[in-house]
Structures are given as structure tokens and as C-alpha cells.
Design a protein around this motif. Structure first.
Motif, mmCIF file in Angstrom:
data_model
loop_
_atom_site.group_PDB
_atom_site.id
_atom_site.type_symbol
_atom_site.label_atom_id
_atom_site.label_comp_id
_atom_site.label_asym_id
_atom_site.label_seq_id
_atom_site.Cartn_x
_atom_site.Cartn_y
_atom_site.Cartn_z
ATOM 1 N N GLN A 199 0.670 -1.309 0.008
ATOM 2 C CA GLN A 199 -0.057 0.060 0.192
ATOM 3 C C GLN A 199 0.720 1.540 -0.082
ATOM 4 O OE1 GLN A 199 -2.467 -0.533 3.398
ATOM 5 N NE2 GLN A 199 -4.876 -1.038 1.642
ATOM 6 N N HIS A 210 1.080 4.442 -2.991
ATOM 7 C CA HIS A 210 1.025 5.394 -2.003
ATOM 8 C C HIS A 210 2.614 7.218 -2.949
ATOM 9 C CE1 HIS A 210 1.592 9.009 0.039
ATOM 10 N NE2 HIS A 210 1.799 8.889 -0.031
ATOM 11 N N PHE A 240 -2.502 9.810 3.495
ATOM 12 C CA PHE A 240 -2.384 8.400 2.521
ATOM 13 C C PHE A 240 -3.342 8.532 1.346
ATOM 14 C CE2 PHE A 240 -3.118 3.886 3.239
ATOM 15 C CZ PHE A 240 -2.412 3.479 2.973
ATOM 16 N N MET A 243 -4.965 6.595 0.198
ATOM 17 C CA MET A 243 -6.261 5.581 -0.314
ATOM 18 C C MET A 243 -7.172 6.249 0.556
ATOM 19 S SD MET A 243 -3.955 2.060 -0.579
ATOM 20 C CE MET A 243 -2.958 1.548 -1.556
ATOM 21 N N ASP A 244 -7.020 7.007 1.189
ATOM 22 C CA ASP A 244 -7.891 7.494 2.073
ATOM 23 C C ASP A 244 -7.856 9.048 2.404
ATOM 24 O OD1 ASP A 244 -6.649 8.497 3.945
ATOM 25 O OD2 ASP A 244 -7.107 6.886 6.029
ATOM 26 N N ASN A 245 -6.677 9.942 2.006
ATOM 27 C CA ASN A 245 -6.841 11.132 1.674
ATOM 28 C C ASN A 245 -7.268 11.736 2.494
ATOM 29 O OD1 ASN A 245 -6.365 13.254 -0.413
ATOM 30 N ND2 ASN A 245 -8.732 14.143 -0.608
ATOM 31 N N LYS A 246 -6.995 11.331 4.009
ATOM 32 C CA LYS A 246 -7.037 11.949 5.218
ATOM 33 C C LYS A 246 -5.624 11.865 6.349
ATOM 34 C CE LYS A 246 -10.008 9.339 7.461
ATOM 35 N NZ LYS A 246 -11.971 8.842 7.762
ATOM 36 N N THR A 247 -5.275 11.101 5.959
ATOM 37 C CA THR A 247 -4.427 10.298 7.688
ATOM 38 C C THR A 247 -2.982 10.135 6.993
ATOM 39 O OG1 THR A 247 -6.380 8.364 8.103
ATOM 40 C CG2 THR A 247 -4.098 7.956 8.760
ATOM 41 N N VAL A 289 -0.792 5.969 9.741
ATOM 42 C CA VAL A 289 -1.225 4.709 9.142
ATOM 43 C C VAL A 289 -0.321 3.248 9.346
ATOM 44 C CG1 VAL A 289 -0.735 3.019 6.488
ATOM 45 C CG2 VAL A 289 -1.790 5.890 6.773
ATOM 46 N N GLN A 337 -0.932 2.920 13.313
ATOM 47 C CA GLN A 337 -2.164 2.149 12.989
ATOM 48 C C GLN A 337 -1.784 0.931 12.854
ATOM 49 O OE1 GLN A 337 -4.651 2.902 14.484
ATOM 50 N NE2 GLN A 337 -5.561 0.993 14.260
#
Length: 307
Positions: A187, A191, A253, A255-259, A264, A267
Motif C-alpha cells: 500500500q 502511495h 495517505f 487511499m483515504d486522503n486524510k491520514t 498509517v 495503526q
């Protein structure tokens, strides 16, 4: 046997355009005879290859390979995308990428490495130039490794497994299960291919790049007509934003455009019950930074016709 002087080697290089070592070998084979040495280079295809070496090579392929806890990325350029589809060229890229695992980041060391089947990588490349008919260049190489964890590869716009237009390697150290690290690495690699970070951390950003951004921000802020102290804050804010958006660890990131990437990773480590740290990465994009020549076809035809 005639003495091969540096002056003779220099003269042959100027006449043929071939490499220094090839010229020295040609003169040795020809017992110092300049004309015979030129003929020797021509029979080996080296003089022809040298003439092609002046042409811009901005196409080609990026290769990536991972073995164990080490990965390598290599960029090999050609003049046209057509050559990148050639089996001989693709095989060369795959082979030299694997050889880079042992030679490291040095293009010189990789060029001098023994090529399977005989000769060196540089000699094989010269042979390819002569037989394929296009200039080709071994441009850059990079190797990353981990002690514990995994190195994960990703190729965007793949022409075949392990070779394509953009090659990415991600080095993740950690005690988390390797399956978790590899999944995260894939992932992150995707990115990196999309977000084009300039460095792992803000401190690693090129100083000249940051100063250029500061100058641009200053010019924009100065047009606002605001007081000097406000302009200074505007500039520092713009530079801080640039640093954050171009350092991989602080990028958002895709893939979610916020984290942020660092969150990432944290987590993923928490969920896996082990440690994970992003220690290094590589992103090679084909032809990046190479200024392509823009030819004028009409002018070329006119010149050929003597107009």
C-alpha cells in the motif's frame, strides 16, 4: 609490441567516439596502428555504438527486484519506447537489476560487474546498442535492505513482471508478522508511486528545493501588500506546508486522503501487536529529470535535401 600512449588513446577516442578502455584495447590489438584500430572498433560495433551515444535516451525501463531482505532498483534508458518492448532489452534490464543487489548504488560498479555469459555489464550494453540500433544508458541504481521486516516492491505501468515505467521499493523494519508488513508495504509503495515524495523526512528535503519554494512564496506574499511581519508569517507557513506535503512520512495517505503516513504505519503496528518502522524507500520514474530533445521533422527533411 608498440607502446600504447595516452595521446594515442585520446586521438582514437576523438576519431571514433568509442570509450577509453575500448580504444586502448583496439590499439593493443592493432599494435598501435590507428587505422587498424578504427577498423577493429568498427568490426566490434563499438564505433557505431559510440556515435549513437550522443542521442538523447529518455525512454526505456525501470527494474525492481527483491531477494530476502534486500531490494534493488535500476533505470536503463533507450531512445524510444519501442526498444523498451524488445525482449533483448527487457532481459538486460532484469539481469542488471539482479546484479545491482550485489554491487549496490554505484553505476560504475554495476557497469564493471561480470555479465552472465561473458564480459561486463558495460560491454553487454555496448553490444546491445550495436545490435538493437539505439543509444542505451545505464542511468542509476539504488539498493535498500532491512535487518528484520521486509523490503516490498511495486511497479506501475508494468511492461512485464519487475519492469515498467515507475519502480518503487519500500524498506520496513519491524517485529510485526511479515504478512502484515508486506501488505502495508504494498500500500505504501502504491502511495509513493502516486504521491511522488521528495524525501523520507522533512530534514532530508533538498535545501535548494526548499529555498526555491521560499522564493516563490515570498514573491506571492509580497504582492499581497500586507505588512512585512505578516508577509514573513505567510512565507513560513507556505514553506512549512511544502515540507509537509513533500516528506513521505507526513504526506496524507492517498487511499483515504486524510491520514498521515506516519499514522498509517503506527495503526498497522498497533493492530499487528508488533513494531513497524519505515526506514527507506526508492522511487525511480523513467526519464525523470532528462530533458528530451524536440526535433523539427520539417527542418530535418529540408536539411537532408540541402535546402
Amino acid at each position: 609490441m608498440a607502446e600504447i600512449t595516452a595521446a594515442a588513446v585520446k586521438e582514437l577516442r576523438e576519431k571514433s567516439g568509442a570509450g577509453m578502455m575500448d580504444c586502448k584495447k583496439a590499439l593493443t590489438e592493432a599494435n598501435g596502428d590507428m587505422d587498424a584500430a578504427i577498423d577493429w572498433l568498427r568490426t566490434k560495433g563499438l564505433a557505431t555504438a559510440a556515435k549513437k551515444s550522443s542521442r538523447t535516451a529518455a525512454e526505456g525501463l525501470v527494474g525492481v527486484v527483491v531477494e530476502g531482505k534486500k531490494g534493488a532498483a535500476v533505470e536503463v534508458n533507450s531512445e524510444t519506447d519501442f526498444v523498451a518492448k524488445n525482449d533483448q532489452f527487457q532481459d538486460f534490464v532484469r539481469t542488471v537489476t539482479k546484479l545491482a543487489l550485489e554491487t549496490g548504488d554505484s553505476v560504475e560498479a554495476l557497469s564493471n560487474a561480470a555479465y552472465p555469459g561473458g564480459g561486463t555489464v558495460a560491454e553487454k550494453l555496448t553490444s546491445n546498442v550495436a545490435t538493437i540500433g539505439e543509444n542505451q544508458q545505464l542511468r542509476r541504481a539504488k539498493v535498500v535492505s532491512v535487518n528484520e521486516g521486509a523490503v516490498v516492491s511495486y511497479v506501475h505501468n508494468a511492461a512485464a513482471p519487475g519492469i515498467g515505467k515507475i519502480g518503487v521499493l519500500v524498506a520496513l523494519e519491524g517485529s510485526a508478522p511479515v504478512e502484515t508488513i508486506e501488505a502495508l508495504g504494498k500500500q505504501l509503495a502504491m502511495h509513493i508511486a502516486a504521491a511522488f515524495p521528495q524525501a523520507l523526512h522533512e530534514e532530508g528535503l533538498d535545501a535548494a528545493l526548499v529555498e526555491r519554494e521560499r522564493a516563490i512564496a515570498m514573491e506571492k506574499a509580497s504582492e499581497s501588500g500586507k505588512p512585512a511581519n505578516i508577509i514573513e508569517k505567510m512565507v513560513e507557513g507556505a514553506v512549512a506546508k511544502f515540507r509537509k506535503e513533500n516528506a513521505l512520512i507526513s504526506q496524507v495517505f492517498v487511499m483515504d486522503n486524510k491520514t498521515p503516513i506516519k499514522d498509517v504505519i503506527a495503526q498497522a503496528a498497533k493492530e499487528a501487536g508488533g513494531s513497524i518502522a519505515l526506514t527507506d524507500y526508492v522511487r525511480f520514474q523513467l526519464g525523470e529529470g532528462i530533458e528530451k530533445e524536440q526535433g523539427d521533422f520539417a527542418a530535418e527533411v529540408a536539411a537532408a535535401a540541402g535546402l
